[in-house]
Enzyme design. Sequence first.
Site, PDB file in Angstrom:
ATOM      1  N   TRP A 151       0.825  -1.209   0.000  1.00  0.00           N
ATOM      2  CA  TRP A 151       0.000   0.000   0.000  1.00  0.00           C
ATOM      3  C   TRP A 151       0.863   1.265   0.000  1.00  0.00           C
ATOM      4  CZ3 TRP A 151      -1.416   3.524   4.176  1.00  0.00           C
ATOM      5  CH2 TRP A 151      -2.450   4.389   3.805  1.00  0.00           C
ATOM      6  N   GLN A 166       3.626   5.829  -2.850  1.00  0.00           N
ATOM      7  CA  GLN A 166       4.898   6.414  -3.279  1.00  0.00           C
ATOM      8  C   GLN A 166       4.899   6.689  -4.764  1.00  0.00           C
ATOM      9  OE1 GLN A 166       8.348   6.541  -2.189  1.00  0.00           O
ATOM     10  NE2 GLN A 166       7.202   7.126  -0.399  1.00  0.00           N
ATOM     11  N   HIS A 187      33.128  53.398 -26.137  1.00  0.00           N
ATOM     12  CA  HIS A 187      32.328  52.499 -26.962  1.00  0.00           C
ATOM     13  C   HIS A 187      30.866  52.972 -27.011  1.00  0.00           C
ATOM     14  CE1 HIS A 187      31.205  48.328 -28.368  1.00  0.00           C
ATOM     15  NE2 HIS A 187      30.038  48.756 -27.912  1.00  0.00           N
ATOM     16  N   GLU A 188      30.303  53.215 -25.838  1.00  0.00           N
ATOM     17  CA  GLU A 188      28.891  53.629 -25.790  1.00  0.00           C
ATOM     18  C   GLU A 188      28.711  55.019 -26.398  1.00  0.00           C
ATOM     19  OE1 GLU A 188      26.701  51.501 -25.221  1.00  0.00           O
ATOM     20  OE2 GLU A 188      28.034  49.986 -24.370  1.00  0.00           O
ATOM     21  N   HIS A 206      28.354  54.629 -30.118  1.00  0.00           N
ATOM     22  CA  HIS A 206      26.992  54.275 -30.540  1.00  0.00           C
ATOM     23  C   HIS A 206      26.107  55.509 -30.542  1.00  0.00           C
ATOM     24  CE1 HIS A 206      27.350  49.981 -30.721  1.00  0.00           C
ATOM     25  NE2 HIS A 206      27.584  49.801 -29.429  1.00  0.00           N
ATOM     26  N   ASP A 230      27.560  43.282 -31.064  1.00  0.00           N
ATOM     27  CA  ASP A 230      27.194  44.311 -32.039  1.00  0.00           C
ATOM     28  C   ASP A 230      27.432  43.803 -33.452  1.00  0.00           C
ATOM     29  OD1 ASP A 230      26.684  46.005 -29.980  1.00  0.00           O
ATOM     30  OD2 ASP A 230      28.614  47.043 -30.079  1.00  0.00           O
TER      31      ASP A 230
HETATM   32 ZN    ZN Z   1      28.091  48.040 -28.286  1.00  0.00          ZN
END
Ligand code: ZN
Length: 638
Positions: free
Chosen positions: A150, A155, A448-449, A452, A524
């Site tokens: 049982w 289980q 870098h930024e 952009h 990118d």
């Molecule tokens: Zn970038």
Amino acid sequence: MNQQQNKTNNGDKKGVKKPNKFGLLNSITIGLLILFMISGLYSMIVDKKTSTVKITLSELVKDIGAGNVTSVTVKGDSLLAEYNDEKKTIKETNKETDSSVTETFARYGLTPEKLNAVKINVEGPSGFMYWFVQIAPFLAPLLFLGLIIWFLTRQVKGAGMQAFTFGQSKARITMPDDQKQKVTFKDVAGAKEAKQELAEIVDFLKNPKKFLEIGAVIPKGILLMGAPGTGKTLLARAVAGEAGVAFFAISGSEFVEMFVGVGASRVRDLFKMAKQNAPAIIFVDEIDAVGRVRGTGVGGGNDEREQTLNQILVEMDGFEPNEKVIVMAATNRPDVLDPALLRPGRFDRRVTIDLPDRNDREEILKIHSTKKPFAEDVVLRVIAERTPGFSGADLYSLMNEGAILAARENRTKISQYDLIRAIEKVMLGPERKSHLLSKKEKEITAYHEAGHALVSSVLPYADPVHKISIISRGRAAGYTLHLPLEDRKLQSKKEFLDDIAVSLGGYVVEKMMFNDVTTGPSNDLQVSTALARDMVTKYGMSEKIGVLALESSGGRALFGKGVEDKDYSEKVSADIDSEVARIMQESYKKAEDAVIKYKPALDAVAKRLIEIENLERDEYESIIVAHGIQPKKKEEIV
Ligand code: ZN
Ligand code: ADP
Ligand code: MG
């Protein structure tokens, strides 16, 4: 990094199964305990009997001869003799099994007179105790075994295998009188066309007679199509809520499980249940899990899927027109669905749900702002403005993130600033303040930024810059947030070309300033190259290749990846490569020209970024204006 519109989508929350607390060890312990209890009881009963004094048969005969015994009771195989002393002692002895008591006593030489003085009772072997004592030794192990079996089955069931119920559908049911879970069209913002279309279905479910009397055939299947998080599941619930009918929801993947044949039997079970509860709506979420094009032989478990799909089709065909059961399904990949699902009489009604536009976004934000205390400075319109490409689910989580930010800083009201930070969190993942950039890294990231941003501001078809940051988020070291002026469905070739140049802006600046390139711009480059390739092969935007859509969107699925069928020659393939290379080179040149021409502006922006790390639109624009760049027109904010 050049981030435009990243989206997170949070899938539906599935019901959580509770872990089973009864380990195998536990059940065995319980079984053993019960066994001990039984044997304890047994020995108690047996012990009571042996607590009397034991004597031999000949001793008893001697005592009877001496006239000390008043009565003898025959009980099963034993004799209980009562003595005539003060305490009426009872002594016990064993009887010979093959002869009666009188015979035995006679054989032992007792005279009939002596025997007559003793009362002899015969007690039949009866009573619960007697039987218990007899049977318990055999019963106990059996009982123990039974118990173990049982527990084991419990289980197995608990472990999620559902060994005995696996054919039943696992649909979640919402009954019409369930007020707590009730959703109506009021809870769904935007999606006007979809709501209009679905209002008809609601009307039918509410009074089917009107339609049936005029001979109208009611649609059986409605397919909701739209990007993840656009509110497909929500709309389906709303239809049921508006019509006040039972709602059976199941996810496509739940049809297919470990056991073969389960899917089909679950479908049968689900449709049977729905018919019993008609009028009702059956909602199959993520139907692409079972409804992919059949017979492609890609991926495992295909047969099982096909059987499930067939069963759905059979059930839908088997509907009587007056059955009042409508099947709704949702998918974000309508392109991979089996055509058989889409033919008339099945999912022939198709409702597309688009990503919300600016006004819709504001409405959705409003819906999710109930019960949230706002400071006076909150203008939801501005938030809606800044979240193009967000789905309803994204906006929902934005509101939640905003509330969490305010609570974390122990404020009782959510301010506009919290919501703005939440946008970035939903879009890019949480800030990683702990990830400190070295002085050199910081300088590279800032340039870098700035690259952009500057290219974006100089080129006429690029999107305006909203924010620049060099605080790393998720996997990005920094990011430039530039958003389109309006939500756009169509993009032109000029916009694409400028977008590619903006993507390359970071790379160009790194090369120019440091005469070296870091791993930073690799994403990118991937994004921009993919865009250039799409321009050539999908959108017919290359003069050399001409007006040819060489690749359809989508393609077949193989292990979760798309494999594109190439329908063109090696020569064309080489031409495509050279066209992509040309676009990339021209864009590079364009970006380079822009940063060289406005080098002082670049330096100024980068310097300021290193200082304060986050540059908002207003300050950024004041810097570039000072260096002779005309900022992009601002959208009107009312
Ligand atoms: Zn970038
Ligand atoms: P889908 O099924 O299309 O992936 P859901 O219906 O599960 O999306 O939407 C997830 C959550 O996003 C909803 O529970 C709701 O909170 C929110 N949501 C999505 N679209 C809307 C909308 N149009 N109006 C209000 N809330 C929405
Ligand atoms: Mg859904």
